[in-house]
Design a protein around this motif. Structure first.
Motif, PDB file in Angstrom:
ATOM      1  N   TRP A 120       0.835  -1.202   0.000  1.00  0.00           N
ATOM      2  CA  TRP A 120       0.000   0.000   0.000  1.00  0.00           C
ATOM      3  C   TRP A 120       0.870   1.253   0.000  1.00  0.00           C
ATOM      4  CZ3 TRP A 120      -0.427   3.831   3.743  1.00  0.00           C
ATOM      5  CH2 TRP A 120      -1.446   4.750   3.522  1.00  0.00           C
ATOM      6  N   ASP A 121       1.924   1.258   0.801  1.00  0.00           N
ATOM      7  CA  ASP A 121       2.811   2.418   0.871  1.00  0.00           C
ATOM      8  C   ASP A 121       3.501   2.662  -0.466  1.00  0.00           C
ATOM      9  OD1 ASP A 121       4.259   4.567   2.117  1.00  0.00           O
ATOM     10  OD2 ASP A 121       5.986   3.233   2.213  1.00  0.00           O
ATOM     11  N   VAL A 122       3.982   1.620  -1.093  1.00  0.00           N
ATOM     12  CA  VAL A 122       4.659   1.768  -2.384  1.00  0.00           C
ATOM     13  C   VAL A 122       3.667   2.258  -3.435  1.00  0.00           C
ATOM     14  CG1 VAL A 122       5.774   0.497  -4.251  1.00  0.00           C
ATOM     15  CG2 VAL A 122       6.482   0.113  -1.899  1.00  0.00           C
ATOM     16  N   ARG A 123       2.485   1.700  -3.435  1.00  0.00           N
ATOM     17  CA  ARG A 123       1.499   2.108  -4.437  1.00  0.00           C
ATOM     18  C   ARG A 123       1.032   3.545  -4.228  1.00  0.00           C
ATOM     19  NH1 ARG A 123      -3.997  -0.910  -6.324  1.00  0.00           N
ATOM     20  NH2 ARG A 123      -4.551   0.689  -7.819  1.00  0.00           N
ATOM     21  N   LYS A 124       0.878   3.953  -2.991  1.00  0.00           N
ATOM     22  CA  LYS A 124       0.347   5.289  -2.706  1.00  0.00           C
ATOM     23  C   LYS A 124       1.431   6.367  -2.759  1.00  0.00           C
ATOM     24  CE  LYS A 124      -2.374   7.707   0.812  1.00  0.00           C
ATOM     25  NZ  LYS A 124      -2.592   8.817  -0.019  1.00  0.00           N
ATOM     26  N   ASN A 125       2.607   6.123  -2.207  1.00  0.00           N
ATOM     27  CA  ASN A 125       3.610   7.166  -2.038  1.00  0.00           C
ATOM     28  C   ASN A 125       4.731   7.151  -3.071  1.00  0.00           C
ATOM     29  OD1 ASN A 125       2.254   8.136   0.213  1.00  0.00           O
ATOM     30  ND2 ASN A 125       3.297   6.690   1.547  1.00  0.00           N
ATOM     31  N   TYR A 126       4.955   6.050  -3.743  1.00  0.00           N
ATOM     32  CA  TYR A 126       6.082   5.966  -4.666  1.00  0.00           C
ATOM     33  C   TYR A 126       5.992   6.980  -5.808  1.00  0.00           C
ATOM     34  CZ  TYR A 126       9.331   4.222  -8.160  1.00  0.00           C
ATOM     35  OH  TYR A 126      10.316   4.133  -9.092  1.00  0.00           O
ATOM     36  N   PRO A 127       4.837   7.131  -6.486  1.00  0.00           N
ATOM     37  CA  PRO A 127       4.812   8.100  -7.602  1.00  0.00           C
ATOM     38  C   PRO A 127       5.137   9.528  -7.156  1.00  0.00           C
ATOM     39  CG  PRO A 127       2.914   6.649  -7.723  1.00  0.00           C
ATOM     40  CD  PRO A 127       3.578   6.377  -6.413  1.00  0.00           C
ATOM     41  N   ALA A 128       4.619   9.954  -6.023  1.00  0.00           N
ATOM     42  CA  ALA A 128       4.895  11.319  -5.556  1.00  0.00           C
ATOM     43  C   ALA A 128       6.361  11.477  -5.166  1.00  0.00           C
ATOM     44  CB  ALA A 128       3.997  11.651  -4.369  1.00  0.00           C
ATOM     45  N   GLN A 129       6.930  10.480  -4.481  1.00  0.00           N
ATOM     46  CA  GLN A 129       8.333  10.564  -4.096  1.00  0.00           C
ATOM     47  C   GLN A 129       9.243  10.502  -5.315  1.00  0.00           C
ATOM     48  OE1 GLN A 129       9.265   7.720  -1.056  1.00  0.00           O
ATOM     49  NE2 GLN A 129       7.804   8.590   0.387  1.00  0.00           N
ATOM     50  N   LYS A 130       8.870   9.727  -6.321  1.00  0.00           N
ATOM     51  CA  LYS A 130       9.655   9.642  -7.554  1.00  0.00           C
ATOM     52  C   LYS A 130       9.632  10.980  -8.294  1.00  0.00           C
ATOM     53  CE  LYS A 130      11.893   7.398 -10.788  1.00  0.00           C
ATOM     54  NZ  LYS A 130      13.211   6.847 -10.619  1.00  0.00           N
ATOM     55  N   ALA A 131       8.456  11.613  -8.360  1.00  0.00           N
ATOM     56  CA  ALA A 131       8.350  12.915  -9.024  1.00  0.00           C
ATOM     57  C   ALA A 131       9.162  13.972  -8.278  1.00  0.00           C
ATOM     58  CB  ALA A 131       6.891  13.330  -9.124  1.00  0.00           C
ATOM     59  N   ALA A 132       9.112  13.953  -6.950  1.00  0.00           N
ATOM     60  CA  ALA A 132       9.894  14.915  -6.164  1.00  0.00           C
ATOM     61  C   ALA A 132      11.388  14.689  -6.363  1.00  0.00           C
ATOM     62  CB  ALA A 132       9.529  14.803  -4.691  1.00  0.00           C
ATOM     63  N   TYR A 133      11.805  13.436  -6.433  1.00  0.00           N
ATOM     64  CA  TYR A 133      13.215  13.120  -6.650  1.00  0.00           C
ATOM     65  C   TYR A 133      13.670  13.597  -8.028  1.00  0.00           C
ATOM     66  CZ  TYR A 133      17.450  10.418  -7.412  1.00  0.00           C
ATOM     67  OH  TYR A 133      18.734  10.043  -7.709  1.00  0.00           O
ATOM     68  N   GLU A 134      12.867  13.357  -9.043  1.00  0.00           N
ATOM     69  CA  GLU A 134      13.228  13.804 -10.389  1.00  0.00           C
ATOM     70  C   GLU A 134      13.268  15.316 -10.476  1.00  0.00           C
ATOM     71  OE1 GLU A 134      10.425  11.772 -12.847  1.00  0.00           O
ATOM     72  OE2 GLU A 134      11.601   9.915 -12.834  1.00  0.00           O
ATOM     73  N   GLU A 135      12.367  16.001  -9.797  1.00  0.00           N
ATOM     74  CA  GLU A 135      12.385  17.464  -9.774  1.00  0.00           C
ATOM     75  C   GLU A 135      13.649  17.972  -9.080  1.00  0.00           C
ATOM     76  OE1 GLU A 135      11.131  21.338 -10.427  1.00  0.00           O
ATOM     77  OE2 GLU A 135      10.356  19.475 -11.259  1.00  0.00           O
ATOM     78  N   LEU A 136      14.031  17.340  -7.994  1.00  0.00           N
ATOM     79  CA  LEU A 136      15.261  17.717  -7.300  1.00  0.00           C
ATOM     80  C   LEU A 136      16.483  17.480  -8.185  1.00  0.00           C
ATOM     81  CD1 LEU A 136      16.572  18.656  -4.622  1.00  0.00           C
ATOM     82  CD2 LEU A 136      16.751  16.250  -4.013  1.00  0.00           C
TER      83      LEU A 136
END
Length: 158
Positions: free
Chosen positions: A111-127
Motif C-alpha cells: 500500500w505504501d509503495v502504491r500510494k507514495n512511490y509516484p509522488a516521491q519519484k516525481a519529487a526526486y526527479e524534480e530535485l
C-alpha cells in the motif's frame, strides 16, 4: 495431524518429534531468508540489486521493520526448537501469529509503495532537475572570459 486451527492445537507446545514438520521447515526457510535479505538491504547492500534510488530508500526504511518481524519469528521458532516454554512462547500460536504479522506487513508495504512511490519519484526527479541547472559551469563558454580573453565590456582602471 490435528486441526491446525483448533484452539487446543494452537495452545499446546509441540513434542520433540513435532518440531520440524513441513510447516515448521517452510516457516524457517521463509523467515531465515527474509531476515538475511532485510538485514542486507538495511545494511546498504540494496544498492547492488535495487537501482531506483527512491525505491531503495523506501526498501531501506521498511527493512528495519522487516528485520524485527523476521527476528521475532525466528525467536519463536528457536524457543520451539529448544523445547522450552518461557512465558508460553513455545506454543504453536506464535508461529501462526508471525505468519499473520508477515501478511499484514506485506499489505502495508504494498500500500505504501502504491500510494507514495509516484509522488516521491516525481519529487526526486524534480530535485535532480534543479541540481542539474544549479551546477557551476565547467570549462566551456565562460572559461575564455575568465581567463582574460575577449569580453563584452572592456574594463578601464583608474
Amino acid at each position: 495431524m490435528d486441526n491446525p486451527f483448533s484452539w487446543d492445537y494452537l495452545t499446546t507446545v509441540p513434542g520433540p518429534n513435532e518440531v520440524f514438520g513441513p510447516f515448521a521447515i517452510i516457516f524457517l526457510v521463509v523467515f531465515g531468508i527474509g531476515f538475511i535479505v532485510s538485514t542486507a538491504i538495511y545494511g546498504g547492500w540494496g544498492r547492488y540489486f535495487i537501482s531506483d534510488p527512491v525505491l531503495r530508500r523506501m526498501a531501506r526504511r521498511w527493512s528495519g521493520w522487516a528485520m524485527t518481524l523476521f527476528g521475532l519469528g525466528l525467536f519463536f521458532f528457536g524457543i520451539r526448537w529448544l523445547q522450552i516454554n518461557p512465558l508460553s512462547f513455545g506454543m504453536r500460536i506464535w508461529l501462526w501469529l508471525s505468519w499473520l504479522a508477515l501478511l499484514a506487513f506485506t499489505i502495508v508495504v504494498a500500500w505504501d509503495v502504491r500510494k507514495n512511490y509516484p509522488a516521491q519519484k516525481a519529487a526526486y526527479e524534480e530535485l535532480q532537475r534543479k541540481e542539474r541547472y544549479l551546477r557551476p559551469a565547467t570549462a566551456g563558454a565562460g572559461a575564455a572570459s575568465r581567463a582574460g580573453g575577449t569580453s563584452a565590456a572592456p574594463v578601464t582602471g583608474p
